[in-house]
Design a protein around this motif. Structure first.
Motif, mmCIF file in Angstrom:
data_model
loop_
_atom_site.group_PDB
_atom_site.id
_atom_site.type_symbol
_atom_site.label_atom_id
_atom_site.label_comp_id
_atom_site.label_asym_id
_atom_site.label_seq_id
_atom_site.Cartn_x
_atom_site.Cartn_y
_atom_site.Cartn_z
ATOM 1 N N THR A 44 0.829 -1.202 0.000
ATOM 2 C CA THR A 44 0.000 0.000 0.000
ATOM 3 C C THR A 44 0.860 1.248 0.000
ATOM 4 N N THR A 45 0.358 2.295 -0.644
ATOM 5 C CA THR A 45 1.063 3.561 -0.686
ATOM 6 C C THR A 45 0.546 4.478 0.420
ATOM 7 N N LEU A 46 1.262 5.566 0.639
ATOM 8 C CA LEU A 46 0.915 6.526 1.674
ATOM 9 C C LEU A 46 0.527 7.845 1.018
ATOM 10 N N LEU A 47 -0.600 8.418 1.433
ATOM 11 C CA LEU A 47 -1.038 9.726 0.952
ATOM 12 C C LEU A 47 -1.168 10.666 2.134
ATOM 13 N N ARG A 48 -0.462 11.792 2.051
ATOM 14 C CA ARG A 48 -0.612 12.868 3.030
ATOM 15 C C ARG A 48 -1.589 13.888 2.450
ATOM 16 N N PHE A 49 -2.646 14.204 3.176
ATOM 17 C CA PHE A 49 -3.569 15.205 2.665
ATOM 18 C C PHE A 49 -4.064 16.086 3.803
ATOM 19 N N ALA A 50 -4.536 17.274 3.424
ATOM 20 C CA ALA A 50 -5.006 18.252 4.394
ATOM 21 C C ALA A 50 -6.403 18.712 4.015
ATOM 22 N N THR A 51 -7.189 19.064 5.022
ATOM 23 C CA THR A 51 -8.505 19.640 4.782
ATOM 24 C C THR A 51 -8.470 21.117 5.147
ATOM 25 N N ALA A 52 -9.237 21.923 4.416
ATOM 26 C CA ALA A 52 -9.296 23.359 4.682
ATOM 27 C C ALA A 52 -10.651 23.874 4.241
ATOM 28 N N GLY A 53 -11.011 25.048 4.738
ATOM 29 C CA GLY A 53 -12.286 25.647 4.394
ATOM 30 C C GLY A 53 -12.653 26.712 5.400
ATOM 31 N N SER A 54 -13.692 27.470 5.130
ATOM 32 C CA SER A 54 -14.105 28.535 6.032
ATOM 33 C C SER A 54 -14.753 27.964 7.293
ATOM 34 N N VAL A 55 -14.922 28.828 8.273
ATOM 35 C CA VAL A 55 -15.568 28.425 9.525
ATOM 36 C C VAL A 55 -16.973 27.902 9.237
ATOM 37 N N ASP A 56 -17.319 26.788 9.867
ATOM 38 C CA ASP A 56 -18.645 26.167 9.764
ATOM 39 C C ASP A 56 -18.916 25.548 8.398
ATOM 40 N N ASP A 57 -17.895 25.367 7.585
ATOM 41 C CA ASP A 57 -18.105 24.665 6.318
ATOM 42 C C ASP A 57 -18.209 23.156 6.527
ATOM 43 N N GLY A 58 -17.788 22.661 7.696
ATOM 44 C CA GLY A 58 -17.963 21.249 8.021
ATOM 45 C C GLY A 58 -16.733 20.387 7.847
ATOM 46 N N LYS A 59 -15.546 20.979 8.004
ATOM 47 C CA LYS A 59 -14.317 20.199 7.822
ATOM 48 C C LYS A 59 -14.212 19.059 8.826
ATOM 49 N N SER A 60 -14.354 19.400 10.104
ATOM 50 C CA SER A 60 -14.212 18.372 11.136
ATOM 51 C C SER A 60 -15.289 17.306 11.017
ATOM 52 N N THR A 61 -16.492 17.712 10.603
ATOM 53 C CA THR A 61 -17.563 16.734 10.392
ATOM 54 C C THR A 61 -17.211 15.808 9.237
ATOM 55 N N LEU A 62 -16.633 16.363 8.165
ATOM 56 C CA LEU A 62 -16.206 15.532 7.036
ATOM 57 C C LEU A 62 -15.153 14.534 7.468
ATOM 58 N N VAL A 63 -14.167 15.000 8.222
ATOM 59 C CA VAL A 63 -13.106 14.098 8.678
ATOM 60 C C VAL A 63 -13.684 13.022 9.578
ATOM 61 N N GLY A 64 -14.571 13.438 10.494
ATOM 62 C CA GLY A 64 -15.203 12.457 11.372
ATOM 63 C C GLY A 64 -16.022 11.444 10.597
ATOM 64 N N ARG A 65 -16.763 11.895 9.593
ATOM 65 C CA ARG A 65 -17.547 10.994 8.753
ATOM 66 C C ARG A 65 -16.638 10.047 7.992
ATOM 67 N N LEU A 66 -15.533 10.568 7.485
ATOM 68 C CA LEU A 66 -14.577 9.750 6.735
ATOM 69 C C LEU A 66 -14.002 8.646 7.621
ATOM 70 N N LEU A 67 -13.631 9.016 8.848
ATOM 71 C CA LEU A 67 -13.083 8.022 9.766
ATOM 72 C C LEU A 67 -14.151 7.025 10.212
ATOM 73 N N HIS A 68 -15.357 7.525 10.483
ATOM 74 C CA HIS A 68 -16.432 6.663 10.977
ATOM 75 C C HIS A 68 -16.887 5.678 9.913
ATOM 76 N N ASP A 69 -17.163 6.178 8.714
ATOM 77 C CA ASP A 69 -17.721 5.305 7.678
ATOM 78 C C ASP A 69 -16.688 4.368 7.073
ATOM 79 N N SER A 70 -15.407 4.706 7.206
ATOM 80 C CA SER A 70 -14.359 3.794 6.727
ATOM 81 C C SER A 70 -13.926 2.832 7.833
ATOM 82 N N LYS A 71 -14.679 2.879 8.956
ATOM 83 C CA LYS A 71 -14.439 1.985 10.103
ATOM 84 C C LYS A 71 -13.023 2.145 10.660
ATOM 85 N N SER A 72 -12.589 3.414 10.757
ATOM 86 C CA SER A 72 -11.261 3.722 11.285
ATOM 87 C C SER A 72 -11.328 4.320 12.688
ATOM 88 N N VAL A 73 -12.476 4.183 13.349
ATOM 89 C CA VAL A 73 -12.661 4.735 14.690
ATOM 90 C C VAL A 73 -12.774 3.589 15.687
#
Length: 452
Positions: A16-45
């Protein structure tokens, strides 16, 4: 990441390869919710993490778990409902491993976004579908372009709040793509999502049958990881000189550090910068053993045939491919301090392991984010400004252009009084649309030894 056989890790490791990525956006655009959803739905929590989030959500009167709490770990972040610090998360799927930097969206914390994106190979820029592209969206796109992030994902979030309308998504995607393309971003992928509901994050949305592209996770798993440090110009900043002078090693002299880029081999002819003297690599020590070859980002000790005056901050590079040395640095900087950066200001410039005195000789222009025009001769840069600078250093530096090497083309400007980081700099040209920088201004006299 593709490398030659001799440059690859030992056989038998995971493919497997490694990908470094960052999230960004304005306040209340939902970055942390997206990250949480990504971790939750990919069963990484982990189960205990999810239980803690559910408990915290219930204590705040929320029926459903607030997935943003998976990344917003600071008390101030939870209380204010915003991201302040960069939160790094590590997770993996069957196809790829990931290092994720959830960066703040508030303009006050743009400096943190610079930190998170500086090593990223992909940036996810969120936009609230109700608000469209705003100033902070443009700032984050500019920072991603400035830091040469090769892949940008535009995640148009909260599509559920605009009735999943294709026209809303298409208008935002068109505006952002035109702006980012003018900045020189090489690849832009737009994805309509709802992080709160889970549409197109890990699973395809049942509400947007007009969209036929990948989900966020599918794109993260399949985007090519093309940044290979071993393919760059070989560079080795010296961190420490090892001279044990013991009975067992009376004449041992080695130069320890981390290879910033490229490949070094025993027998290579190298130049020592900034002195320019040359020698031959006679040995490379890694993890207590001698090796014939080493590559970035390994930490090694290099031994040379000649006793040359080498100290921390010097740079080893192939004699036939050494970067030029100069005391005049022309660069684009992102100003990250609360205090302004002004013409004539005395600073410290930190480049790899070398720190030297310097003076800001000129600030030729400041970038206007609205139309990407250059405001000439602003005189100073304030917090979150992006502008061109000319810096004169007390000693020669061996800088690559940032476009050629993110590791050896970057530097920091530091306040010599208290050590505060003032600006993050990228040597050479910045954006594809940037006009040539004006000629450096004549040096001004200085009475305290800072006139170089």
């Amino acid at each position: 990441m593709t490398t030659s056989t001799e440059q690859s890790p030992a056989a038998g490791q995971a493919a497997t390869t490694l990908l470094r990525f960052a999230t960004a956006g304005s306040v209340d655009d939902g970055k942390s919710t997206l990250v949480g959803r990504l971790l939750h739905d990919s069963k990484s929590v982990l189960t205990d993490q999810l239980e803690a989030v559910e408990h915290a959500s219930r204590s705040r009167g929320q029926e459903a778990p607030d997935l943003a709490l998976l990344t917003d770990g600071l008390r101030a972040e939870r209380e204010q409902g915003i991201t302040i610090d960069v939160a790094y998360r590590y997770f993996a799927t069957a196809r790829r491993r990931f290092i994720l930097a959830d960066t703040p969206g508030h303009v006050q914390y743009t400096r943190n976004m610079v930190t998170g994106a500086s090593t990223a190979e992909l940036a996810v820029v969120l936009v609230d579908a109700r608000n469209g592209v705003v100033e902070q969206t443009r700032r984050h796109a500019a920072v991603a372009a400035l830091l040469r992030v090769p892949h940008v994902v535009l995640a148009v979030n909260k599509m559920d709040l605009v009735g999943y309308q294709e026209s809303v998504f298409a208008a935002i995607a068109e505006e952002f793509t035109a702006y980012a393309t003018e900045l020189g971003v090489p690849e832009i992928t737009a994805i309509p999502i709802s992080a709160l509901v889970g549409d197109n994050v890990v699973e395809p949305s049942a509400h947007m049958d007009w969209y036929g592209g990948p989900t966020v996770l599918e794109h993260l798993e399949s985007v090519p990881v093309s940044h290979d440090l071993t393919a760059c110009h070989a560079r080795f900043p010296v961190q420490y000189v090892i001279r044990p002078q013991t009975a067992e090693h009376p004449d041992y002299r080695g130069y320890a550090g981390q290879i910033a880029a490229g490949v070094f081999r025993v027998g290579d002819r190298v130049a020592v910068l900034p002195s320019g003297r040359t020698s031959e690599i006679t040995a490379i020590d890694a993890l207590g053993e001698s090796v014939d070859i080493a590559w970035a980002p390994q930490s090694v000790t290099i031994r040379l045939a000649d006793d040359i005056d080498i100290s921390r901050g010097d740079l080893l590079a192939p004699a036939a491919d050494a970067p030029p040395t100069s005391q005049d640095v022309e660069a684009t900087v992102c100003h990250v301090a609360d205090r302004p950066l002004t013409v004539g200001q005395r600073v410290l410039l930190k480049h790899t392991t070398r720190t030297v005195k310097a003076i800001v000789k000129e600030i030729p222009s400041r970038l206007t984010l609205d139309d990407l025009s250059q405001h000439p001769e602003p005189g100073r840069l304030v917090a979150n400004d992006i502008g061109r600078v000319t810096v004169r250093t007390a000693e020669p530096l061996a800088l690559d252009a940032y476009a050629d090497s993110r590791r050896t083309g970057s530097f920091l400007l530091i306040d010599p009084a208290d050590g505060t980081t003032l600006a993050a700099g990228m040597a050479g040209e910045s954006f594809a649309s940037t006009a040539p920088a004006p000629a450096p201004a004549a040096a001004a006299d200085d009475e305290e030894g800072w006139d170089f």
